[in-house]
Design a protein around this motif. Structure first.
Motif, short mmCIF file in Angstrom:
data_model
loop_
_atom_site.label_atom_id
_atom_site.label_comp_id
_atom_site.label_asym_id
_atom_site.label_seq_id
_atom_site.Cartn_x
_atom_site.Cartn_y
_atom_site.Cartn_z
N ALA A 117 0.84 -1.19 0.00
CA ALA A 117 0.00 0.00 0.00
C ALA A 117 0.88 1.24 0.00
N THR A 118 0.29 2.37 -0.37
CA THR A 118 0.96 3.64 -0.20
C THR A 118 0.90 4.03 1.27
N ARG A 140 0.75 5.68 8.38
CA ARG A 140 -0.66 5.61 7.99
C ARG A 140 -0.78 5.07 6.57
N VAL A 141 -1.66 4.10 6.38
CA VAL A 141 -1.95 3.57 5.06
C VAL A 141 -2.85 4.56 4.34
N GLU A 142 -2.38 5.11 3.23
CA GLU A 142 -3.14 6.12 2.51
C GLU A 142 -4.00 5.53 1.40
N SER A 143 -3.45 4.61 0.65
CA SER A 143 -4.22 3.90 -0.38
C SER A 143 -3.59 2.55 -0.58
N ALA A 144 -4.39 1.56 -0.88
CA ALA A 144 -3.90 0.19 -0.93
C ALA A 144 -4.18 -0.44 -2.28
N ALA A 194 -7.92 -2.65 0.55
CA ALA A 194 -8.67 -1.41 0.68
C ALA A 194 -9.15 -1.16 2.10
N TRP A 215 -7.65 -1.35 4.72
CA TRP A 215 -6.60 -0.77 5.55
C TRP A 215 -6.47 0.74 5.36
N THR A 216 -7.09 1.31 4.35
CA THR A 216 -6.92 2.72 4.04
C THR A 216 -7.29 3.58 5.25
N GLY A 217 -6.36 4.48 5.62
CA GLY A 217 -6.58 5.36 6.76
C GLY A 217 -6.12 4.80 8.09
N ASN A 251 5.86 1.14 2.48
CA ASN A 251 5.41 0.39 1.31
C ASN A 251 6.27 -0.84 1.08
#
Length: 383
Positions: free
Chosen positions: A140-141, A148-152, A156, A158-160, A179
């Motif tokens: 993920a990004t 913090r996971v920003e985009s996966a 998905a 996990w985002t945020g 990452n």
């Protein structure tokens, strides 16, 4: 060094091998003999260094060599993949002490995956209480400073999610998250290439496609951690394939392992996994080899742009697909050397990963060790 070196800076000299005796330290730093003795005594008392057997003499009493104490603690690490996760304990040199691989579906979410990781680490630790830090690579990004996971790409849910505080509730040590391809790039560069070059592009070709950039010897994360997300760069003549991001013909949607399987099934091949594709390639199946090579050409199209932009000394191809399929690597080379500028490719090497799957856990350990053993961290711990 023009100013007085701190104990933390002296430790860096010993770790790097630049200074391995008290005389070396004095020569490199300009410190007086009493000042060197004071800093060395501090590091010895804290268990950060040890005295080795006497070194070679150039006349008179042989000098005592100083060595970083790699056995002075452990680093639990994990490199998460879409379906398979590598979990390990490493020493303070980043060497693997114990390792286990688990089949984990990361899409089950952090509420399932993180407790499973922590339980596995505790089993590997078996009562040890000398953990100095924990490292985690995720597909993920990641906003690195916050963890913090920003985009996966494949997780998905996990985002945020801010991961470090969740793990730190059980393990009261620094927790670093990045990452997955970034940590792989760090591991590959430090172990294989650091002595000869400072600029490397690592491209992971597996279920998905991503990249990690080493620039000037360090990882390039970008403003928000999104550097290296090459999977969503579109290619020419991709056939109008809809990517999960909503765009058409992203390289991830036409050249990843998932895309290769989809294309071969559409052509009537009975392939359930990449192992089935490997069998067809080894059998010399012309249509399968053509599909794989075309995937390599599309990937090479994107990599050629990155080569022109970043001018790496080496492009390293890793991940299941790159490691299994020579036709894909050949397709990448064909396009990169044809489409990148002459100067950028004058001495460019395109190679497969030498560390293989182990690069991720090595990179996670080195990420943690660079943090907890930095001169600033060592000096702050002494206060």
């Amino acid at each position: 060094m023009s100013r007085l070196a701190t104990p933390g800076e002296v430790l860096q000299l010993i770790r790097s091998g630049e200074a391995v005796t008290r005389a070396d330290i004095g020569r490199v730093t300009g410190l007086s003999r009493p000042a060197v003795a004071h800093r060395v005594a501090d590091l010895l008392q804290r268990g950060l260094i040890v005295e080795d057997a006497e070194g070679p003499s150039t006349g008179g009493r042989p000098p005592v060599r100083l060595r970083f104490a790699t056995s002075g603690g452990v680093v639990p690490v994990a490199s998460l993949g879409a379906r398979r996760t590598q979990i390990a304990l490493c020493d303070l040199a980043g060497e693997v002490l114990q390792r286990t691989d688990l089949d984990i579906d990361v899409e089950e979410g952090p509420g399932v995956v993180l407790p499973l990781l922590m339980d596995t680490w505790e089993k590997l630790l078996d009562g040890r209480d000398d953990v100095v830090g924990i490292g985690l690579g995720v597909p993920a990004t990641v906003e690195f400073a916050a963890g913090r996971v920003e985009s996966a790409r494949v997780m998905a849910s996990w985002t945020g999610v801010v991961i470090p505080p969740i793990i730190a509730e059980r393990f009261r040590v620094p927790v670093l998250v990045d990452n997955d391809v970034n940590v792989i790039a760090m591991g590959e560069h430090r172990v294989v290439y650091a002595s000869e070059l400072d600029d490397l592009l690592f491209v992971k070709v597996s279920t998905r496609i991503g990249a990690g950039v080493i620039s000037g010897g360090g990882i390039l994360r970008g403003a928000l951690g999104a550097a290296g997300e090459i999977g969503h760069i579109p290619v020419r003549d991709g056939g109008g394939v809809l990517c999960r991001c909503g765009n058409l013909d992203c390289v991830d949607s036409v050249a990843s392992g998932t895309a290769i399987l989809r294309e071969l099934r559409a052509k009537g091949r009975d392939v359930m996994s990449l192992a089935d594709v490997t069998a067809l390639v080894r059998a010399g199946d012309a249509e399968t080899m053509a599909v794989v090579r075309q995937a390599g050409r599309w990937l090479g199209e994107v990599i050629s742009g990155a080569v022109n932009l970043l001018n790496p000394a080496v492009v390293v191809l890793g991940g299941d697909v790159a490691e299994m399929f020579q036709p894909l690597v050949s397709g990448v080379r064909e396009v990169v050397y044809r489409r990148s500028t002459q100067l950028a490719t004058r001495s460019l090497r395109i190679e497969r990963s030498r560390l293989g799957p182990g690069a991720g856990i090595t990179g996670c350990a080195l990420m943690v060790l660079d943090h907890v053993l930095s001169a600033q961290a060592v000096d702050a711990a002494a206060r």
